[in-house]
Design an enzyme around this catalytic site. Structure first.
Site, PDB file in Angstrom:
ATOM      1  N   GLY A   1       1.397  36.223 -54.481  1.00  0.00           N
ATOM      2  CA  GLY A   1       2.240  35.647 -55.534  1.00  0.00           C
ATOM      3  C   GLY A   1       3.324  36.548 -56.092  1.00  0.00           C
TER       4      GLY A   1
ATOM      5  N   ASN B   1      11.890  26.387 -50.363  1.00  0.00           N
ATOM      6  CA  ASN B   1      10.976  27.345 -49.747  1.00  0.00           C
ATOM      7  C   ASN B   1      11.698  28.668 -49.572  1.00  0.00           C
ATOM      8  OD1 ASN B   1       8.749  28.359 -48.130  1.00  0.00           O
ATOM      9  ND2 ASN B   1      10.000  27.978 -46.316  1.00  0.00           N
TER      10      ASN B   1
ATOM     11  N   HIS C   1      11.820  31.914 -47.149  1.00  0.00           N
ATOM     12  CA  HIS C   1      11.372  32.349 -45.823  1.00  0.00           C
ATOM     13  C   HIS C   1      11.858  33.785 -45.592  1.00  0.00           C
ATOM     14  CE1 HIS C   1       9.992  31.993 -41.728  1.00  0.00           C
ATOM     15  NE2 HIS C   1      11.117  32.583 -41.346  1.00  0.00           N
TER      16      HIS C   1
ATOM     17  N   ASP D   1      11.124  24.821 -41.693  1.00  0.00           N
ATOM     18  CA  ASP D   1      12.168  25.834 -41.912  1.00  0.00           C
ATOM     19  C   ASP D   1      13.560  25.343 -41.513  1.00  0.00           C
ATOM     20  OD1 ASP D   1      10.328  27.705 -42.908  1.00  0.00           O
ATOM     21  OD2 ASP D   1       9.957  28.566 -40.938  1.00  0.00           O
TER      22      ASP D   1
HETATM   23  C1  GAR Z   1       6.667  36.105 -48.629  1.00  0.00           C
HETATM   24  O1  GAR Z   1       7.214  37.129 -47.864  1.00  0.00           O
HETATM   25  C2  GAR Z   1       7.232  34.755 -48.220  1.00  0.00           C
HETATM   26  O2  GAR Z   1       8.578  34.814 -47.855  1.00  0.00           O
HETATM   27  C3  GAR Z   1       6.387  34.456 -47.025  1.00  0.00           C
HETATM   28  O3  GAR Z   1       5.090  34.878 -47.391  1.00  0.00           O
HETATM   29  C4  GAR Z   1       5.175  35.941 -48.340  1.00  0.00           C
HETATM   30  C5  GAR Z   1       4.367  35.573 -49.567  1.00  0.00           C
HETATM   31  O4  GAR Z   1       4.293  36.626 -50.478  1.00  0.00           O
HETATM   32  N1  GAR Z   1       6.452  33.060 -46.697  1.00  0.00           N
HETATM   33  C6  GAR Z   1       6.447  32.603 -45.448  1.00  0.00           C
HETATM   34  O5  GAR Z   1       6.325  33.312 -44.466  1.00  0.00           O
HETATM   35  C7  GAR Z   1       6.591  31.084 -45.323  1.00  0.00           C
HETATM   36  N2  GAR Z   1       6.980  30.718 -43.991  1.00  0.00           N
HETATM   37  P1  GAR Z   1       3.932  36.398 -52.004  1.00  0.00           P
HETATM   38  O6  GAR Z   1       2.644  35.579 -52.055  1.00  0.00           O
HETATM   39  O7  GAR Z   1       3.713  37.785 -52.528  1.00  0.00           O
HETATM   40  O8  GAR Z   1       5.082  35.691 -52.685  1.00  0.00           O
END
Ligand code: GAR
Length: 208
Positions: A12, A108, A110, A151
Site C-alpha cells: 500500500g 490503475n 502500472h 493495461d
Molecule cells: C506498485 O509498484 C504498482 O505499480 C504495482 O504493484 C506495486 C504495488 O505496491 N502494480 C502492478 O504491477 C499492477 N499491474 P504498493 O502496494 O506498495 O502500492
C-alpha cells in the site's frame, strides 16, 4: 467532494501517497472513503486504519471464479457510492462487468511505460525483471483508465525513470515508485477530482 475508493492487495505505498496527497491538499476535491483489499492482513489495510479510513476485505480465493468475485467487488463499490475507483497495487483482474459500471472512473497505476512490459502476467517485481532482462535504459510508470483490455485503457499520465547498470528488480522497483508512481498517481487522482480529465477517441486530454 468525490468519493474515492482504493483497491489494494499488498503493502500500500501508493495508497499512502494518495492519503498524503489528500492531507497536503493536492487532492482537494476528493476524499478516500474506503479501502478494499483482495487479501487479509496486508499492510495497506493498516495504513487505511491508521488514517481513519473504512476498510473492507473481499478475499479472492473465497470465490470460485472471476465473475462471482467481480460481482462482489461491484456490490461493494456500489454500496460505497464510489465516484472514482483507484487500483493501487490491486493484483486481481476483474471481469468487464465492473469496468462497464464505472466507465472512465477507474484508474490503475502500472510500474512501466505502457505499452512496454504490460498486460496479463506483468505485475509487481515481474515487470522490473523483464525490463532489466530486455536491457532498457529508461522505464517508468503509467496511470491509465481501466478498460476491459488489461493495461490497455486511455493513458492519463506517465513519468520516465532511468535504469542504472547495477539495478536489481528490487532497486529498480523502489526508484520507479519513488520517482514516478507516488507522484503521478496522486496527480491523476487530483486531476480527476477537479474534473480536468476528458477522454475522446481513446485519448485523455487534460483541461486547463
Ligand atoms: C506498485 O509498484 C504498482 O505499480 C504495482 O504493484 C506495486 C504495488 O505496491 N502494480 C502492478 O504491477 C499492477 N499491474 P504498493 O502496494 O506498495 O502500492
Amino acid at each position: 467532494m468525490k468519493k474515492i475508493v482504493v483497491l489494494v492487495s499488498g503493502g500500500g505505498t501508493n495508497l499512502q501517497a494518495l492519503i498524503d496527497a489528500e492531507k497536503s491538499g493536492l487532492i482537494k476535491n476528493g476524499k478516500i472513503t474506503c479501502v478494499i483489499s483482495s487479501k487479509e492482513g496486508v499492510y495497506a489495510l493498516e495504513r487505511a486504519r491508521n488514517n481513519g479510513i473504512k476498510t473492507r476485505t473481499v478475499v479472492r480465493r473465497e470465490y470460485s471464479d472471476v465473475v462471482s468475485y467481480s460481482q462482489a467487488i461491484l456490490d461493494a463499490l456500489t454500496e460505497e457510492q464510489a465516484d472514482l475507483v483507484i487500483y493501487a497495487g490491486f493484483m486481481t483482474i476483474l471481469d468487464e462487468l465492473v469496468v462497464r459500471a464505472f466507465p472512465n472512473k477507474m484508474m490503475n497505476v502500472h510500474p512501466a511505460l505502457i505499452p512496454s512490459f504490460c498486460g496479463k502476467g506483468y505485475y509487481g517485481l515481474k515487470v522490473h525483471e523483464e525490463a532489466l532482462k530486455k536491457g532498457v535504459k529508461v522505464t517508468g510508470a503509467t496511470v491509465h483508465f481501466v478498460t476491459e483490455v488489461c493495461d490497455g485503457g486511455p493513458i492519463i499520465l506517465q513519468k520516465a525513470v532511468e535504469v542504472q547498470e547495477n539495478d536489481t528488480p528490487e532497486t529498480l522497483q523502489k526508484r520507479v515508485m519513488e520517482q514516478a508512481e507516488w507522484k503521478i498517481l496522486p496527480q491523476a487522482a487530483a486531476l480527476f477530482c477537479d474534473d480536468k480529465l476528458e477522454v475522446r477517441n481513446g485519448r485523455v486530454y487534460i483541461k486547463n
